[in-house]
Design an enzyme around this catalytic site. Structure first.
Site, PDB file in Angstrom:
ATOM      1  N   GLU A  40       0.890  -1.255   0.019  1.00  0.00           N
ATOM      2  CA  GLU A  40      -0.056   0.052  -0.150  1.00  0.00           C
ATOM      3  C   GLU A  40       0.653   1.087  -0.099  1.00  0.00           C
ATOM      4  OE1 GLU A  40      -2.650  -0.317   3.366  1.00  0.00           O
ATOM      5  OE2 GLU A  40      -3.246  -1.937   2.774  1.00  0.00           O
ATOM      6  N   HIS A  94      -7.598   1.735   2.343  1.00  0.00           N
ATOM      7  CA  HIS A  94      -7.258   1.377   3.783  1.00  0.00           C
ATOM      8  C   HIS A  94      -8.226   2.217   4.531  1.00  0.00           C
ATOM      9  CE1 HIS A  94      -4.587  -1.190   6.480  1.00  0.00           C
ATOM     10  NE2 HIS A  94      -5.761  -0.756   7.026  1.00  0.00           N
TER      11      HIS A  94
HETATM   12  P1  NAD Z   1     -10.323 -10.575  15.758  1.00  0.00           P
HETATM   13  O1  NAD Z   1      -8.825 -10.782  16.413  1.00  0.00           O
HETATM   14  O2  NAD Z   1     -11.348 -10.188  16.807  1.00  0.00           O
HETATM   15  O3  NAD Z   1     -11.065 -11.402  14.983  1.00  0.00           O
HETATM   16  C1  NAD Z   1     -10.224 -12.386  14.023  1.00  0.00           C
HETATM   17  C2  NAD Z   1     -10.663 -13.522  13.839  1.00  0.00           C
HETATM   18  O4  NAD Z   1      -9.955 -14.331  13.187  1.00  0.00           O
HETATM   19  C3  NAD Z   1     -10.588 -14.700  15.065  1.00  0.00           C
HETATM   20  O5  NAD Z   1     -11.954 -15.360  15.459  1.00  0.00           O
HETATM   21  C4  NAD Z   1      -9.656 -15.623  14.721  1.00  0.00           C
HETATM   22  O6  NAD Z   1      -9.900 -17.125  15.443  1.00  0.00           O
HETATM   23  C5  NAD Z   1      -9.879 -15.889  13.374  1.00  0.00           C
HETATM   24  N1  NAD Z   1      -8.811 -16.545  12.518  1.00  0.00           N
HETATM   25  C6  NAD Z   1      -7.427 -16.791  12.794  1.00  0.00           C
HETATM   26  N2  NAD Z   1      -6.857 -17.172  11.852  1.00  0.00           N
HETATM   27  C7  NAD Z   1      -7.852 -17.832  11.148  1.00  0.00           C
HETATM   28  C8  NAD Z   1      -7.872 -18.699  10.019  1.00  0.00           C
HETATM   29  N3  NAD Z   1      -6.543 -19.190   9.594  1.00  0.00           N
HETATM   30  N4  NAD Z   1      -9.021 -18.911   9.306  1.00  0.00           N
HETATM   31  C9  NAD Z   1      -9.934 -18.411   9.720  1.00  0.00           C
HETATM   32  N5  NAD Z   1     -10.002 -17.641  10.656  1.00  0.00           N
HETATM   33  C10 NAD Z   1      -9.093 -17.466  11.178  1.00  0.00           C
HETATM   34  O7  NAD Z   1      -9.743  -9.273  15.088  1.00  0.00           O
HETATM   35  P2  NAD Z   1     -10.857  -8.215  14.290  1.00  0.00           P
HETATM   36  O8  NAD Z   1     -10.780  -7.026  15.483  1.00  0.00           O
HETATM   37  O9  NAD Z   1     -12.224  -8.699  13.948  1.00  0.00           O
HETATM   38  O10 NAD Z   1      -9.927  -7.786  13.248  1.00  0.00           O
HETATM   39  C11 NAD Z   1      -9.927  -8.617  11.968  1.00  0.00           C
HETATM   40  C12 NAD Z   1      -9.106  -7.786  10.939  1.00  0.00           C
HETATM   41  O11 NAD Z   1      -9.314  -6.759  10.438  1.00  0.00           O
HETATM   42  C13 NAD Z   1      -7.591  -7.730  11.173  1.00  0.00           C
HETATM   43  O12 NAD Z   1      -6.785  -8.143  10.252  1.00  0.00           O
HETATM   44  C14 NAD Z   1      -7.368  -6.482  11.492  1.00  0.00           C
HETATM   45  O13 NAD Z   1      -6.020  -6.150  11.307  1.00  0.00           O
HETATM   46  C15 NAD Z   1      -8.334  -5.994  10.260  1.00  0.00           C
HETATM   47  N6  NAD Z   1      -8.633  -4.486  10.448  1.00  0.00           N
HETATM   48  C16 NAD Z   1      -8.803  -3.726   9.452  1.00  0.00           C
HETATM   49  C17 NAD Z   1      -8.981  -2.275   9.368  1.00  0.00           C
HETATM   50  C18 NAD Z   1      -8.868  -1.515   7.958  1.00  0.00           C
HETATM   51  O14 NAD Z   1      -8.756  -0.495   8.280  1.00  0.00           O
HETATM   52  N7  NAD Z   1      -9.504  -1.932   6.851  1.00  0.00           N
HETATM   53  C19 NAD Z   1      -9.287  -1.908  10.706  1.00  0.00           C
HETATM   54  C20 NAD Z   1      -9.544  -2.606  11.534  1.00  0.00           C
HETATM   55  C21 NAD Z   1      -9.128  -3.949  11.521  1.00  0.00           C
END
Ligand code: NAD
Length: 537
Positions: free
Chosen positions: A267, A286
């Protein structure tokens, strides 16, 4: 410090004014200095109790060392890549984030992308602005009755699933760390399934997993070959969990009818990135967490948490340390670091869900409340799959949800008198189990045993574990390959051939540099090597 209200707080990044309001309501008056470089920061941090950052300012080991009075670093947001958490833990400095503040906003962005994909909103908008008022080629698809496959049913995934149900979609989810715990999905009406079935049935697929070793390339060529023809893909999680070349191929071949990305592997994308030239791909820069409500919420959250810590001694959402007084944290900090690293090592060695952790603690450290060691161990284990979403406060609840049991006991006569931590981690019934022992020498944490091998390993950096034929020259061959790729070995320890396991010996190599996949492949291809794994500590 005599009067907690005199605590010195330094805000180092642009922050929503809600943070200042919160601090002032609590009788605290922070200083604000935005845009300092490392040298300026090193000077500015003397005597400061709390630092507040977003993502721009880097709180390095050098800054932490210079901050003689520092007790807490607060990050308004979730990722703490800009804070050297290890250096902070070593000095008993609490690092806290605000893991929940932007979940709703990010989930809503995923829903916005879902709707945009279904009705070609960006393309239609561009067409009208280009002077064309035509529907041709913009036939949409209804969401009602369609199946949404949610990959990763954590905080954000759950909100997306709930909202999609409101749109009358059928929702299925894949999250092996919930499914393997034998749990039903945490949301009514959402069926947990395996990845293969999700891919075969979903009309829309949305990803909400952290980026980790196990999720990198989670959707790649093989997986995308299995999608329901005409499915649409949304990624608002992290670049890298989807193989962009494989998506391109699926779009070209028509297996995917469209894709929307808020995040990319690199990015911003290079000007010649093939997605930029495609009508069937929607891209946003993003934007997931970018709403004024989310920015206000994370600013207010971090200010509240820091005020709670400075004034009441309560550490909520501590990424690296539990709610302990600053003095106690300083005393047990090396043990906390050790327990966390041991958890991380065990989770990586097991490479699947952990069902049971048996923790045995002995030596002087048991005078302290060993509850904190248990928390640190859980945090280390869970970060493998959850990264920064897990902290000392929510770790027990997440562990329960994932069916992980922790059994605790004390050892009266440990070999290492200052303190010894022994942990056995076991997979679900009948599966693998591994034992690790750790100790602290002075203030230096060490892994002193892995399974049957006695060692003296500082738990830091990349660790290569080999299982190899016990023959002369094997270590030389490994060293040659590492050397050819410019990877320097920090320390080598060898275990004797195990009686079980066909007389194979074990090698433990801590490295200064991260070896690329080609290095691991080259080592694995050596004749005497039976297995090789790379662990990150
Ligand atoms: P979280 O930790 O609450 O949930 C992540 C889930 O993914 C968990 O339930 C975990 O068990 C599951 N997981 C882990 N490995 C896995 C696999 N191999 N297959 C399937 N499931 C799996 O996280 P969250 O707060 O829900 O955030 C999720 C994602 O969103 C993160 O990557 C975070 O960085 C991203 N995010 C992006 C933005 C953005 O600006 N686009 C903003 C906030 C968060």
């Amino acid at each position: 410090m005599a009067d907690p209200a005199q605590a010195r707080i330094l805000i180092c990044d642009e922050l929503h004014p809600a943070a200042l309001d919160v601090f002032r309501r609590r009788g605290l008056e922070p200083a604000i200095r935005v845009g300092m470089n490392e040298d300026e920061l090193v000077e500015a941090v003397a005597g400061v109790d709390a630092l507040v950052v977003r993502s721009a300012t880097k709180i390095t080991r050098r800054v932490i060392k210079a901050a003689d009075a520092l007790r807490v670093v607060g990050r308004a947001g979730i990722g703490v890549d800009n804070v050297d958490c290890e250096a902070a833990t070593e000095r008993g400095v609490v690092v806290m984030n605000t893991p929940t503040g932007n979940a709703t906003t990010t989930a809503e962005h995923a829903i916005a992308l879902l709707c945009s994909l279904a009705r070609h909103v960006p393309r239609a908008n561009a067409r009208v602005r280009g002077g064309e008022w035509k529907k041709k080629g913009l036939m949409g698809t209804e969401l009602t009755g369609k199946t949404l496959g949610v990959i990763g049913l954590g905080r954000i995934g759950r909100i997306v699933a709930e909202r999609a149900q409101g749109l009358r979609m059928n929702v299925v989810a894949y999250d092996p760390f919930l499914a393997d715990a034998g749990k039903s999905a945490p949301l009514a009406g959402v069926a947990l399934t395996n990845l293969e079935d999700l891919l075969a049935t979903a009309d829309f697929i949305t990803l909400h997993v952290p980026l980790s070793e196990s999720t990198r390339g989670l959707l790649s060529w093989e997986e995308l070959a299995r999608v329901k023809p005409g499915a649409r893909l949304i990624n608002a999680s992290r670049g890298g969990v989807v193989d962009e070349e494989a998506v391109l191929d699926a779009l070209v071949e028509g297996r995917l009818a469209g894709a929307a990305f808020d995040v990319l592997e690199s990015e911003p994308p290079a000007p010649d990135h093939p997605f930029l030239a495609r009508d069937d791909v929607i891209l946003t820069p993003h934007l997931g967490a970018s709403s004024s409500e989310a920015q206000e919420r994370v600013a207010a959250d971090i200010a509240t948490q820091i005020a709670d810590f400075l004034l009441d001694g309560v550490a909520e959402n501590a990424v690296n340390a539990p709610a302990l007084g600053a003095e106690a944290i300083a005393e047990i900090a090396p043990f906390l670091l050790l327990a966390e690293k041991m958890g991380s090592l065990l989770a990586q060695r097991l490479d699947g869900p952990i069902r049971k952790l048996e923790l045995t603690v002995g030596g002087d450290i048991v005078q302290h409340d060993i509850e904190h060691l248990r928390l640190a161990l859980l945090v280390g284990c869970l970060r493998r799959t959850l990264q920064l979403g897990v902290n000392f406060v929510n770790a027990p609840q997440i562990a329960r949800e994932r069916g992980i049991r922790v059994l605790e006991s004390r050892e009266d006569d440990p070999y290492y008198r200052q303190g010894q931590i022994k942990v056995r981690a076991s997979a679900p019934a009948g599966g693998e189990s591994h034992l690790i022992t750790g100790a602290v020498f002075g203030r230096e944490p060490r892994i002193v045993r892995i399974d049957d091998v006695h060692l003296d390993l500082p738990p830091r950096g990349p660790l290569l574990i080999t299982s190899h034929a016990d023959a002369p020259g094997v270590v030389g061959q490994i060293g040659t390959i590492l050397g050819q790729h410019g990877v320097n070995i920090r320390r080598i320890e060898l275990g004797p051939p195990a009686e079980e396991g066909g007389g194979l010996a074990a090698g433990f190599l801590t490295l200064y540099e991260e070896p690329g996949p080609e290095v691991i492949e080259a080592i694995a291809a050596l004749e005497p090597i039976h297995a090789v794994e790379l662990i990150h500590l």
